[in-house]
Design a protein around this motif. Structure first.
Motif, PDB file in Angstrom:
ATOM      1  N   LEU A 252      69.613 -49.749 134.450  1.00 26.02           N
ATOM      2  CA  LEU A 252      68.644 -49.441 135.514  1.00 26.02           C
ATOM      3  C   LEU A 252      69.084 -48.264 136.403  1.00 26.02           C
ATOM      4  O   LEU A 252      68.950 -48.312 137.631  1.00 26.02           O
ATOM      5  CB  LEU A 252      68.409 -50.688 136.383  1.00 26.02           C
ATOM      6  N   ASP A 255      65.852 -44.814 137.917  1.00 28.05           N
ATOM      7  CA  ASP A 255      65.194 -44.635 139.221  1.00 28.05           C
ATOM      8  C   ASP A 255      66.084 -45.098 140.380  1.00 28.05           C
ATOM      9  O   ASP A 255      65.620 -45.251 141.506  1.00 28.05           O
ATOM     10  CB  ASP A 255      63.872 -45.399 139.254  1.00 28.05           C
ATOM     11  N   ALA A 256      67.358 -45.327 140.087  1.00 25.46           N
ATOM     12  CA  ALA A 256      68.251 -45.915 141.097  1.00 25.46           C
ATOM     13  C   ALA A 256      68.546 -44.936 142.232  1.00 25.46           C
ATOM     14  O   ALA A 256      68.631 -43.723 142.031  1.00 25.46           O
ATOM     15  CB  ALA A 256      69.551 -46.357 140.443  1.00 25.46           C
ATOM     16  N   GLU A 257      68.711 -45.518 143.431  1.00 27.75           N
ATOM     17  CA  GLU A 257      69.137 -44.743 144.601  1.00 27.75           C
ATOM     18  C   GLU A 257      70.597 -45.048 144.941  1.00 27.75           C
ATOM     19  O   GLU A 257      71.249 -44.261 145.618  1.00 27.75           O
ATOM     20  CB  GLU A 257      68.232 -45.074 145.797  1.00 27.75           C
ATOM     21  N   ARG A 278      67.471 -55.683 143.096  1.00 28.42           N
ATOM     22  CA  ARG A 278      66.158 -55.193 142.669  1.00 28.42           C
ATOM     23  C   ARG A 278      65.043 -56.136 143.113  1.00 28.42           C
ATOM     24  O   ARG A 278      63.947 -55.686 143.476  1.00 28.42           O
ATOM     25  CB  ARG A 278      66.140 -55.052 141.144  1.00 28.42           C
ATOM     26  N   LYS A 283      66.849 -50.301 145.113  1.00 22.57           N
ATOM     27  CA  LYS A 283      66.978 -49.662 143.798  1.00 22.57           C
ATOM     28  C   LYS A 283      68.447 -49.364 143.491  1.00 22.57           C
ATOM     29  O   LYS A 283      68.985 -48.340 143.894  1.00 22.57           O
ATOM     30  CB  LYS A 283      66.145 -48.378 143.756  1.00 22.57           C
ATOM     31  N   GLY A 285      71.545 -49.336 140.435  1.00 21.83           N
ATOM     32  CA  GLY A 285      71.831 -49.239 139.009  1.00 21.83           C
ATOM     33  C   GLY A 285      73.312 -49.485 138.751  1.00 21.83           C
ATOM     34  O   GLY A 285      74.125 -49.514 139.686  1.00 21.83           O
TER      35      GLY A 285
END
Length: 313
Positions: A252, A255-257, A278, A283, A285
């Motif tokens: 993931l 789109d991770a921040e 999540r 967000k 990952g």
């Protein structure tokens, strides 16, 4: 394909995979939390089925030097231990790297520092990746995060060890060594014949035949100019390994921040933390290095450049 699915511990998976991958020998010494490796081998008695040699050495120092000798003869040989035992093996490991002797070392880590405890830990990352032995050398380090990878990485380790004539370490930990999961064991491979070893390992100490020059396995060069050549050649090899053998996994990150970086059992815990975050709309990952050396520097730099924050677990 000869496929077998079994419920077993990570340590058992190492032992069973070694037999099925055509290993020629195991030399080790019992130490928690990895004693099941040699216990499983003793139970299965591979010397009666494949001819694989299994020896309980008198110490970890003896075990690594047996691996040195077997690897120098072109044999697929391995050892396993945990943190304090691998510390005792460091001189032998650095000798193997300097003499370009292939071999597999499994470290099922335990808590430190010093003799530490029998509890699981990841405290030997620096020992494995920065080297605790002598001189400028590197060991290829694979970090399994499941019992399945414990089994899978045995054959991979032998392949890498012989491809690059270099020691390879499987850096596991007490959680994965002791936990039980379903495993698809690798297909059965026959041990190589002496003729196959001669063909694959023309450098090995297999006995001088056909008038060839003697093969000498050593990490010592008394002439400075010869030592320089050896160092240059080793650095070129390490550069090739870094270019070709980087392995990692992501979860993931698209789109991770925020990013969590972890390996081994900590990566499994981090993966669950990512999923919980999540669910709360955060967000996150996961970046999991599989090769700790060579480390996925370029890949993690590319991912990290897009993040607001990074947590190394």
């Amino acid at each position: 394909m000869d496929q077998e699915v079994t419920l077993m511990k990570g340590n058992e998976a190492i032992a069973r995979a070694a037999i099925r991958c055509g290993a020629d020998g195991y030399f080790g010494y019992p130490i928690t939390p990895q004693s099941e490796v040699i216990e499983t081998l003793a139970l299965l008695k591979p010397w009666e089925t494949t001819g694989m040699v299994v020896v309980q050495a008198e110490s970890e120092v003896a075990a690594i030097n047996m691996v040195y000798g077997g690897g120098a003869a072109g044999k697929r040989v391995m050892t396993s231990s945990s943190s304090p035992g691998v510390a005792l093996m460091q001189e032998g490991i650095s000798y193997m790297a300097g003499a370009e002797v292939p071999g597999v070392i499994v470290n099922v880590q335990r808590g430190g520092p010093g003799l530490g405890t029998i509890q699981p830990s990841q405290s030997d990352y620096f020992q494995a990746t920065r080297g605790g032995g002598n001189g400028d050398y590197n060991v290829i380090v694979l970090a399994p995060a499941s019992v399945q990878e414990m089994a899978d990485f045995v054959d991979l380790s032998f392949e890498l060890a012989f491809r690059y004539r270099n020691p390879v370490m499987i850096l596991s930990d007490g959680v994965i060594g002791q936990m039980m999961e379903k495993v698809v064991l690798p297909p059965v491979k026959s041990r190589r014949t002496e003729e196959e070893i001669l063909k694959e390992c023309p450098w090995a100490t297999t006995g001088r035949k056909g008038g060839r020059k003697p093969n000498i396995i050593t990490s010592l060069e008394l002439k400075p100019e010869e030592m320089e050549k050896r160092n240059i050649a080793l650095q070129a090899k390490y550069k090739e390994v870094k270019e070709k053998e980087v392995r990692f996994d992501t979860h993931l990150v698209e789109d991770a921040e925020y990013l969590i970086v972890a390996f081994g059992s900590a990566a499994r815990i981090a993966e669950k933390a990512v999923e919980l975050a999540r669910e709360e709309g955060i967000k996150v990952g996961l970046f999991r290095p599989i090769t700790l050396w060579p480390f996925p520097e370029k890949e993690i730099h590319e991912v990290a450049s897009r993040m607001k924050g990074i947590l190394v677990a």
